[in-house]
Design an enzyme around this catalytic site. Structure first.
Site, mmCIF file in Angstrom:
data_model
loop_
_atom_site.group_PDB
_atom_site.id
_atom_site.type_symbol
_atom_site.label_atom_id
_atom_site.label_comp_id
_atom_site.label_asym_id
_atom_site.label_seq_id
_atom_site.Cartn_x
_atom_site.Cartn_y
_atom_site.Cartn_z
ATOM 1 N N LYS A 54 0.830 -1.210 0.000
ATOM 2 C CA LYS A 54 0.000 0.000 0.000
ATOM 3 C C LYS A 54 0.862 1.257 0.000
ATOM 4 O O LYS A 54 0.564 2.237 -0.690
ATOM 5 C CB LYS A 54 -0.944 -0.020 1.209
ATOM 6 C CG LYS A 54 -1.979 -1.140 1.126
ATOM 7 C CD LYS A 54 -2.745 -1.344 2.421
ATOM 8 C CE LYS A 54 -3.605 -2.606 2.314
ATOM 9 N NZ LYS A 54 -4.407 -2.855 3.539
ATOM 10 N N GLN A 98 -4.828 -1.490 9.817
ATOM 11 C CA GLN A 98 -4.574 -2.769 9.157
ATOM 12 C C GLN A 98 -5.160 -3.920 9.971
ATOM 13 O O GLN A 98 -4.905 -4.028 11.171
ATOM 14 C CB GLN A 98 -3.063 -2.969 8.952
ATOM 15 C CG GLN A 98 -2.689 -4.257 8.244
ATOM 16 C CD GLN A 98 -3.191 -4.333 6.812
ATOM 17 O OE1 GLN A 98 -3.127 -3.354 6.058
ATOM 18 N NE2 GLN A 98 -3.705 -5.483 6.410
ATOM 19 N N ASP A 121 -11.218 2.373 3.810
ATOM 20 C CA ASP A 121 -11.487 0.935 3.648
ATOM 21 C C ASP A 121 -12.975 0.664 3.436
ATOM 22 O O ASP A 121 -13.354 -0.416 3.001
ATOM 23 C CB ASP A 121 -11.018 0.154 4.895
ATOM 24 C CG ASP A 121 -9.612 -0.426 4.746
ATOM 25 O OD1 ASP A 121 -9.139 -0.555 3.589
ATOM 26 O OD2 ASP A 121 -8.989 -0.766 5.772
HETATM 27 C C1 BQF Z 1 -1.409 -10.321 -5.642
HETATM 28 C C2 BQF Z 1 -5.390 -9.258 2.887
HETATM 29 C C3 BQF Z 1 -6.109 -11.295 3.941
HETATM 30 C C4 BQF Z 1 -6.080 -10.686 5.200
HETATM 31 C C5 BQF Z 1 -5.717 -9.350 5.311
HETATM 32 C C6 BQF Z 1 -1.429 -8.109 -4.476
HETATM 33 C C7 BQF Z 1 -2.216 -7.901 -2.205
HETATM 34 C C8 BQF Z 1 -2.417 -9.264 -2.179
HETATM 35 C C9 BQF Z 1 -2.152 -10.049 -3.286
HETATM 36 C C10 BQF Z 1 -2.534 -7.033 -1.024
HETATM 37 C C11 BQF Z 1 -5.009 -8.466 1.718
HETATM 38 C C12 BQF Z 1 -4.999 -9.059 0.359
HETATM 39 C C13 BQF Z 1 -4.579 -7.146 1.908
HETATM 40 C C14 BQF Z 1 -1.659 -9.475 -4.429
HETATM 41 C C15 BQF Z 1 -4.064 -6.295 0.774
HETATM 42 C C16 BQF Z 1 -4.817 -8.018 -0.729
HETATM 43 O O1 BQF Z 1 -0.556 -9.966 -6.477
HETATM 44 O O2 BQF Z 1 -2.123 -11.317 -5.822
HETATM 45 C C17 BQF Z 1 -1.706 -7.312 -3.360
HETATM 46 O O3 BQF Z 1 -1.690 -6.272 -0.639
HETATM 47 N N1 BQF Z 1 -3.766 -7.098 -0.381
HETATM 48 C C18 BQF Z 1 -4.613 -6.600 3.239
HETATM 49 O O4 BQF Z 1 -4.264 -5.443 3.453
HETATM 50 O O5 BQF Z 1 -5.004 -7.347 4.276
HETATM 51 C C19 BQF Z 1 -5.360 -8.641 4.160
HETATM 52 C C20 BQF Z 1 -5.775 -10.587 2.791
#
Ligand code: BQF
Length: 298
Positions: A54, A98, A121
């Site tokens: 992010k 987060q 969010d």
């Molecule tokens: C990709 C998230 C579960 C729990 C908390 C790119 C992200 C993920 C995958 C990413 C996620 C999942 C995020 C890919 C943010 C998505 O290339 O496939 C980016 O950064 N995400 C989060 O902040 O908290 C989570 C999944």
């Protein structure tokens, strides 16, 4: 049939390029750059990775950001006070706590402490409520990003049968709301499946659009879907793998090969939905800075 790949990395890059141009115009008009305040509680490695993604995206589009790191021993009251300080800071446009939080903290309480006008969010009850009423709102980034994919690939949603597997507050539930609403890009007939659904296949087999956000590898196999289905795999599961430097690889909730055989379109993991989630966060932060959803005073 072998489904065509939905390239989330590419569409996310296009979306970020749009946001970058809008940020440039906003700053050229004499405004300060948008500012995203991230709050991390504890040091969960997954959370650190996501925050890194992010932060990089912010830098890429010209959004300023900072991460406040708080110990995992913090009390609910101290965390609330940290959020309230960001609420009151006029330099902060968007606030993101987060998730997941350490077990002793309630995510509901923390989310409700965020000023809904800074809730990029889209998790605050005000924004969730407005979504369910089909009013302008900060939309949860993952479902909003999936709608950008439908738009980019001209995948029709209206009047189709959409099946959502998983009913979380973050993905499944707002996804089903967006799919079923009439004013936004939805107008699908929508089924929500979850842990207590009996005979999952009975539902998935009739889906024209199948969104899977259950957090369970190989939950959906080829024989559970019909020919021509559009499959959106939101799952991000770590599977131990010695051949990878990190010691694991990422897989979704679908058995990719067998599901792809039946699908017309399918998102890969990684590189499908994940990058769209991060790009939509940039879009929401810009909307917050401009007061596009909730007009700023003066
Ligand atoms: C990709 C998230 C579960 C729990 C908390 C790119 C992200 C993920 C995958 C990413 C996620 C999942 C995020 C890919 C943010 C998505 O290339 O496939 C980016 O950064 N995400 C989060 O902040 O908290 C989570 C999944």
């Amino acid at each position: 049939m072998s489904g065509k790949l939905i390239d989330g990395r590419k569409v996310a890059e296009l979306l970020r390029a749009e946001v970058r141009e809008d940020v440039e115009a906003w700053v050229a008009a004499g405004n300060r750059p948008p500012f995203l305040q991230v709050v991390q509680v504890g040091a969960d490695p997954g959370s650190t990775t996501y925050i890194g993604a992010k932060t990089r995206a912010c830098r890429d589009v010209g959004i300023d950001s900072a991460t406040e790191r708080l110990p995992d021993t913090i009390s609910a009251r101290e965390l609330r006070n940290a959020v309230l300080r960001h609420n009151e800071n006029d330099q902060v446009d968007g606030i993101l706590v987060q998730l997941p939080l350490p077990g002793h903290l309630s995510s509901h309480a923390v989310i409700e402490s965020i000023d809904y006008r800074k809730d990029v969010d889209g998790f605050h009850p005000m924004n969730v409520g407005r979504l369910s009423l089909d009013q302008p709102t900060f939309r949860s980034c993952t479902p909003a990003g999936i709608f950008e994919l439908f738009k980019h690939y001209s995948i029709p949603v209206k009047s189709r049968h959409a099946v959502v597997v998983g009913a979380s507050n973050i993905v499944g539930s707002p996804m089903a709301t967006m799919l079923s609403r009439e004013n936004t890009s939805g107008k699908a007939t929508t089924t929500i499946c979850h842990k207590f659904t009996k005979d999952l296949t009975q539902h998935t087999i009739s889906a024209d659009i199948l969104v899977v956000a259950a957090g369970q590898p190989n939950l959906i196999r080829g024989e559970m879907v019909k020919e021509g289905v559009v499959v959106i795999d939101v799952g991000i599961n770590r599977i131990a793998d010695d051949t990878e430097d990190r010691g694991y690889r990422l897989v979704g909730d679908c058995h990719f090969e067998s599901v792809r055989e039946k699908a017309s379109w399918i998102t890969p993991v990684p590189g499908g939905v994940g990058p769209m989630t991060v790009a939509m966060l940039m879009k929401n932060t810009l909307l917050a800075a401009k007061g596009s959803i909730y007009p700023k005073p003066e």
